[in-house]
Design a protein around this motif. Sequence first.
Motif, mmCIF file in Angstrom:
data_model
loop_
_atom_site.group_PDB
_atom_site.id
_atom_site.type_symbol
_atom_site.label_atom_id
_atom_site.label_comp_id
_atom_site.label_asym_id
_atom_site.label_seq_id
_atom_site.Cartn_x
_atom_site.Cartn_y
_atom_site.Cartn_z
ATOM 1 N N GLY A 32 0.772 -1.316 0.102
ATOM 2 C CA GLY A 32 0.018 0.139 0.108
ATOM 3 C C GLY A 32 0.732 1.172 -0.026
ATOM 4 O O GLY A 32 0.330 2.312 -0.508
ATOM 5 N N LEU A 33 2.142 1.363 0.641
ATOM 6 C CA LEU A 33 2.902 2.327 0.541
ATOM 7 C C LEU A 33 3.539 2.762 -0.596
ATOM 8 O O LEU A 33 3.655 3.884 -0.770
ATOM 9 N N LEU A 34 3.433 1.844 -1.464
ATOM 10 C CA LEU A 34 3.823 2.258 -3.157
ATOM 11 C C LEU A 34 2.673 2.902 -3.709
ATOM 12 O O LEU A 34 3.130 4.060 -4.144
ATOM 13 N N TYR A 35 1.554 2.714 -3.602
ATOM 14 C CA TYR A 35 0.460 3.428 -4.101
ATOM 15 C C TYR A 35 0.342 4.747 -3.367
ATOM 16 O O TYR A 35 0.004 5.715 -4.094
ATOM 17 N N ARG A 36 0.555 4.536 -2.055
ATOM 18 C CA ARG A 36 0.412 6.025 -1.196
ATOM 19 C C ARG A 36 1.495 7.073 -1.641
ATOM 20 O O ARG A 36 1.448 8.216 -1.919
ATOM 21 N N ALA A 37 2.850 6.171 -2.076
ATOM 22 C CA ALA A 37 3.887 7.246 -2.387
ATOM 23 C C ALA A 37 3.593 7.856 -3.882
ATOM 24 O O ALA A 37 4.014 9.012 -4.174
ATOM 25 N N VAL A 38 3.012 6.871 -4.673
ATOM 26 C CA VAL A 38 2.562 7.466 -5.971
ATOM 27 C C VAL A 38 1.592 8.455 -5.999
ATOM 28 O O VAL A 38 1.762 9.551 -6.533
ATOM 29 N N GLY A 39 0.767 8.608 -5.034
ATOM 30 C CA GLY A 39 -0.324 9.363 -4.756
ATOM 31 C C GLY A 39 0.135 10.712 -4.332
ATOM 32 O O GLY A 39 -0.188 11.806 -4.917
ATOM 33 N N ARG A 40 1.253 10.553 -3.415
ATOM 34 C CA ARG A 40 1.908 11.794 -2.893
ATOM 35 C C ARG A 40 2.644 12.295 -3.886
ATOM 36 O O ARG A 40 2.569 13.677 -3.864
ATOM 37 N N ARG A 41 3.306 11.887 -4.777
ATOM 38 C CA ARG A 41 3.915 12.441 -5.925
ATOM 39 C C ARG A 41 2.937 13.122 -6.715
ATOM 40 O O ARG A 41 3.419 14.396 -7.075
ATOM 41 N N ALA A 59 4.721 6.951 -11.180
ATOM 42 C CA ALA A 59 4.843 5.383 -10.908
ATOM 43 C C ALA A 59 6.386 5.370 -11.326
ATOM 44 O O ALA A 59 7.146 4.299 -10.783
ATOM 45 N N GLN A 60 6.351 5.700 -12.557
ATOM 46 C CA GLN A 60 7.575 5.317 -13.278
ATOM 47 C C GLN A 60 8.886 5.882 -12.489
ATOM 48 O O GLN A 60 9.986 5.634 -12.606
ATOM 49 N N ALA A 61 8.608 7.168 -11.885
ATOM 50 C CA ALA A 61 9.693 7.919 -11.387
ATOM 51 C C ALA A 61 9.741 7.472 -9.817
ATOM 52 O O ALA A 61 10.583 8.028 -9.128
ATOM 53 N N LEU A 62 9.120 6.443 -9.413
ATOM 54 C CA LEU A 62 9.047 6.217 -7.983
ATOM 55 C C LEU A 62 10.363 5.764 -7.479
ATOM 56 O O LEU A 62 10.871 4.823 -8.093
ATOM 57 N N MET A 63 10.902 6.153 -6.352
ATOM 58 C CA MET A 63 12.150 5.491 -5.759
ATOM 59 C C MET A 63 11.549 4.693 -4.424
ATOM 60 O O MET A 63 10.994 5.355 -3.673
ATOM 61 N N PRO A 64 12.335 3.876 -4.318
ATOM 62 C CA PRO A 64 11.850 3.057 -3.032
ATOM 63 C C PRO A 64 11.986 3.819 -1.868
ATOM 64 O O PRO A 64 10.948 3.823 -0.930
ATOM 65 N N GLY A 89 -1.581 1.454 -15.903
ATOM 66 C CA GLY A 89 -0.214 1.700 -16.174
ATOM 67 C C GLY A 89 0.594 1.925 -14.755
ATOM 68 O O GLY A 89 1.605 1.685 -14.664
ATOM 69 N N VAL A 90 -0.141 2.246 -13.833
ATOM 70 C CA VAL A 90 0.331 2.429 -12.357
ATOM 71 C C VAL A 90 0.568 1.193 -11.902
ATOM 72 O O VAL A 90 1.942 1.003 -11.539
ATOM 73 N N ARG A 91 -0.369 0.488 -12.098
ATOM 74 C CA ARG A 91 -0.112 -0.998 -11.490
ATOM 75 C C ARG A 91 1.110 -1.809 -12.147
ATOM 76 O O ARG A 91 1.643 -2.381 -11.462
ATOM 77 N N ALA A 92 1.098 -1.718 -13.514
ATOM 78 C CA ALA A 92 2.058 -2.360 -14.238
ATOM 79 C C ALA A 92 3.506 -1.926 -13.689
ATOM 80 O O ALA A 92 4.698 -2.615 -13.737
#
Length: 205
Positions: A32-41, A59-64, A89-92
Amino acid sequence: MIIAVDGPAAAGKGTLARRLAQHLDLPYLDTGLLYRAVGRRVLDAGADPADPAAAEAAAQALMPEDTARGDLRGPAQDEAASKVAAIPGVRAALLEFQRRFGQERGAVLDGRDIGTVVFPEAKVKLFVTAHPRERARRRHLEMLGRGQDATLEAVEAEMAARDARDAARDVAPLVPARDALLLDTTDLDAEAAFRRALALITGKS
Ligand code: C5P
């Protein structure tokens, strides 16, 4: 060994998954944190979380390390996360990261689609639920603990909207895998839920 822990918001997945990971000495990922971090960006960029182009770019630019930010929880973040999560595309973009995380030495992952999409071959799949009122009560307490103000009714309504969006989306909707073990935590505290899950897992393996 992969253990998938899926279910709706505030059902006790995170607490349970973390304890299982510790007990079994496996890495743990809160997806869930991955989706939260994308939403935050997306929010930080002043864009709309429901806008596919903005969300996919985020999502493509997301850093761990984006998942380690301290501001990923709260009603605005809940809503942004579930909106970006409905975009294919986010999920992929996040799928490969999740698979790689589990591949090396196994893992416990919690989320919505771990047992159905990310690791359909997981050895153990748990689907954790609780009565909506109880889930709202837990989330409300968490929010008060963080100093966030809200009524129980508002929390319950927002959670119902988010669960409905997660369950109704076309890609990777929130549904139990056919071979998932169901765990209802309505009347269980964290310790009892952990023991029940271990019993389910042991019975299975
Ligand atoms: O688990 P958590 O409540 O932090 O997840 C936030 C949102 O991220 C969920 O409401 C859901 O929309 C999305 N999510 C998802 N798939 C996952 C994990 C989370 O769609 N595996």
